[in-house]
Design a protein around this motif. Structure first.
Motif, short mmCIF file in Angstrom:
data_model
loop_
_atom_site.label_atom_id
_atom_site.label_comp_id
_atom_site.label_asym_id
_atom_site.label_seq_id
_atom_site.Cartn_x
_atom_site.Cartn_y
_atom_site.Cartn_z
N ILE A 1 0.84 -1.20 0.00
CA ILE A 1 0.00 0.00 0.00
C ILE A 1 0.87 1.25 0.00
O ILE A 1 1.80 1.37 0.79
N ALA B 1 -1.72 6.68 2.72
CA ALA B 1 -2.48 5.59 2.09
C ALA B 1 -3.01 4.63 3.16
O ALA B 1 -4.14 4.14 3.07
N LEU B 2 -2.22 4.39 4.17
CA LEU B 2 -2.65 3.46 5.22
C LEU B 2 -3.72 4.07 6.12
O LEU B 2 -4.38 3.36 6.87
N SER B 3 -3.87 5.39 6.04
CA SER B 3 -4.88 6.03 6.90
C SER B 3 -6.26 6.02 6.26
O SER B 3 -7.21 6.52 6.83
N ILE B 4 -6.35 5.48 5.06
CA ILE B 4 -7.64 5.49 4.37
C ILE B 4 -8.62 4.59 5.09
O ILE B 4 -8.27 3.46 5.44
N ARG C 1 -5.81 -5.85 3.00
CA ARG C 1 -4.40 -5.47 3.01
C ARG C 1 -3.48 -6.65 2.91
O ARG C 1 -2.38 -6.57 2.37
N ASN D 1 -0.67 -6.79 -0.06
CA ASN D 1 0.75 -6.95 0.21
C ASN D 1 1.32 -8.16 -0.52
O ASN D 1 2.48 -8.50 -0.36
#
Lengths: 278, 210
Positions: free
Chosen positions: A235, A275-278, B118, B122
């Motif tokens: 991500i 991006a990870l906070s989406i 996720r 990944n």
């Protein structure tokens, strides 16, 4: 030609068609292609054999009401509403041989990305290493151009200024099918939304401002058949970098009908956190 | 001639001629004719395309998703989107190939969205969703072609077929298949490669006939 290969070489080509070669095997196949270009056609035969699998399925008939449901949904469209594809297929596809070359380039790119992924975050990823090949590159270049254009427009980066994502959804729900809730960045301030018509797809651009004052664009694009999504990766990892400005185009994810892309002139680590906070 | 250049010709529809007569469609219309009508926004053309390809789309979706309701929803979505403006281009292959490719791609998306997003993102794996449905010789009827493919698959060992099907229908990488079957990765690779070579040999004669 194929029959004159050793069994090991034939298996290598089969592994290539399946997309399951390691880097050493890939080098061997590339050498085979270099020596015997005709083998590229054999890959198409192998992929064709794989692609014929659905014909081996037991046929299941859909329920009769599905047809009625479909026909009820398919209201007559006025002439011209059903848009013909504007995708420049000739330029994109360019022939079977080129397709195989792209595939080779694509696998190389994937391998480079795998290697890049294993490096620490602070290792610079050069533009050359990050650029996906062919059609994907063209598609994401257009997204990048859209982002950059939005930053220099006289009217500001958004067509519809709001701090409410739901309001953006309501604003553009008539122009494309949208999910009930749009994903949003949690670590940035929403400036508003805009509707984007790209060559191969369309979607919503949400413009956000981060703490440093820079503007990033978060795209929700229709997963059109003509718009090639990057292979899902880490991500926020870059799929394209503009070296002069350090602008990153980060693929975020693909989910059923949509592709999500983040674009901004931010350090890689910051981009990933966004991006990870989406 | 390469399979990639062999269009999937539809069989003369035999199951619902009365409906076609009522809808004013010529039963001998080619796919290209129907697409031309579709471009004018005529839903009758959609009905005929559905009659030709719904079995293929639904069977593939059902095989991949394992759920009739989801398969129905996906088939509905695929045909409706196609009607509303799909990106099909006849130069790229037959309509059947296109619809099967879209069905597989959308099914894999749905399978992936069922599991942790996720975790999937990944993962780096070769996405075979673009693997073309390249069909054997177009002078044979669809049923004949299906029989040939089934015969070819029956010549594979159980493990070879299983590995190819897990790869194709579930989008699993060979590492994932190795874990699923609890067999060494090298063994799984060998099964897949030998299986694909054998399948190609079984179907090769048809392509050479074209």
């Amino acid at each position: 030609m194929f029959e004159s290969l050793t069994p090991d070489q034939q298996e290598l080509l089969a592994g290539y068609a399946l997309g399951e070669l390691d880097s050493e095997e890939l080098s061997q196949v590339q050498e085979l292609f270099r020596q015997y270009p005709v083998l590229e056609g054999e890959v198409l035969h192998l992929q064709g054999a794989l692609g014929a699998l659905p014909l081996g399925l037991e046929i299941e008939e859909p329920p009769a009401e599905l047809r009625s449901r479909l026909m009820a949904s398919a209201t007559p469209l006025s002439t011209g509403v059903r848009r013909k594809s504007s995708v420049p297929w000739g330029r994109i596809v360019g022939g079977l041989a080129v397709g195989v070359s792209l595939l080779l380039g694509w696998q190389n790119w994937q391998l480079r990305q795998q290697l890049a992924k294993q490096q620490p975050d602070d290792v610079a990823i050069t533009a050359e290493e990050s650029l996906p090949p062919g059609q994907e590159r063209l598609a994401f270049e257009e997204v990048l151009a859209d982002h950059q254009n939005s930053l220099v427009r006289s009217q500001g980066p958004v067509d519809f200024a709001t701090q409410n994502v739901a309001a953006v959804r309501s604003k553009y729900a008539q122009r494309m099918v949208l999910p009930t809730a749009l994903p949003q960045l949690m670590k940035a301030q929403l400036l508003g939304g805009s509707f984007c018509e790209l060559t191969q797809t369309k979607g919503i651009r949400l413009s956000y401002q981060v703490k440093t004052g820079k503007t990033v664009s978060f795209y929700q694009l229709l997963n059109s058949e003509g718009f090639p999504p990057a292979t899902p990766g880490e991500i926020g990892a870059p799929i394209q970098v503009v070296q002069e400005s350090n602008t990153l185009v980060s693929y975020v994810w693909k989910e059923q009908d949509y592709i999500y892309v983040l674009v901004g002139d931010l350090p890689l680590q910051e981009m990933r956190q966004l991006a990870l906070s989406i | 001639m390469l399979w990639a250049q062999s269009p999937l010709q539809t069989e003369p529809p035999s199951h619902d001629c009365s409906r076609q007569m009522q809808e004013g469609l010529n039963i001998n219309m080619t796919d290209a004719d129907l697409i031309e009508k579709l471009e004018t926004g005529d839903p009758k053309a959609l009905g005929e395309i559905y009659d030709r390809y719904s079995n293929l789309v639904f069977s593939l979706a059902l095989r991949m998703l394992g759920n009739r309701q989801e398969a129905e929803d996906l088939a509905h979505e695929i045909f409706l989107k196609f009607y509303q403006g799909g990106n099909y281009n006849q130069k790229r292959g037959s309509l059947g190939s296109y619809l099967a490719t879209v069905t597989r791609s959308r099914s894999i998306d749905r399978l992936r969205s069922r599991t942790n997003r996720r975790q999937i993102l990944n993962r780096w794996q070769q996405d075979l969703s673009k693997a073309p449905l390249n069909l054997p010789a177009d002078h044979a009827s669809l049923k004949e072609r299906q029989k040939r493919v089934r015969d070819a698959l029956s010549q594979l060992s159980e493990t070879q077929r299983q590995v190819l099907e897990l790869s194709y229908y579930e989008g699993l990488s060979q590492s994932e298949i190795s874990k699923r079957l609890q067999r060494p990765l090298g063994t799984v690779k060998s099964w897949a490669r030998k299986g694909l070579l054998q399948l190609r040999d079984q179907l090769k004669d048809e392509s050479d006939d074209v």
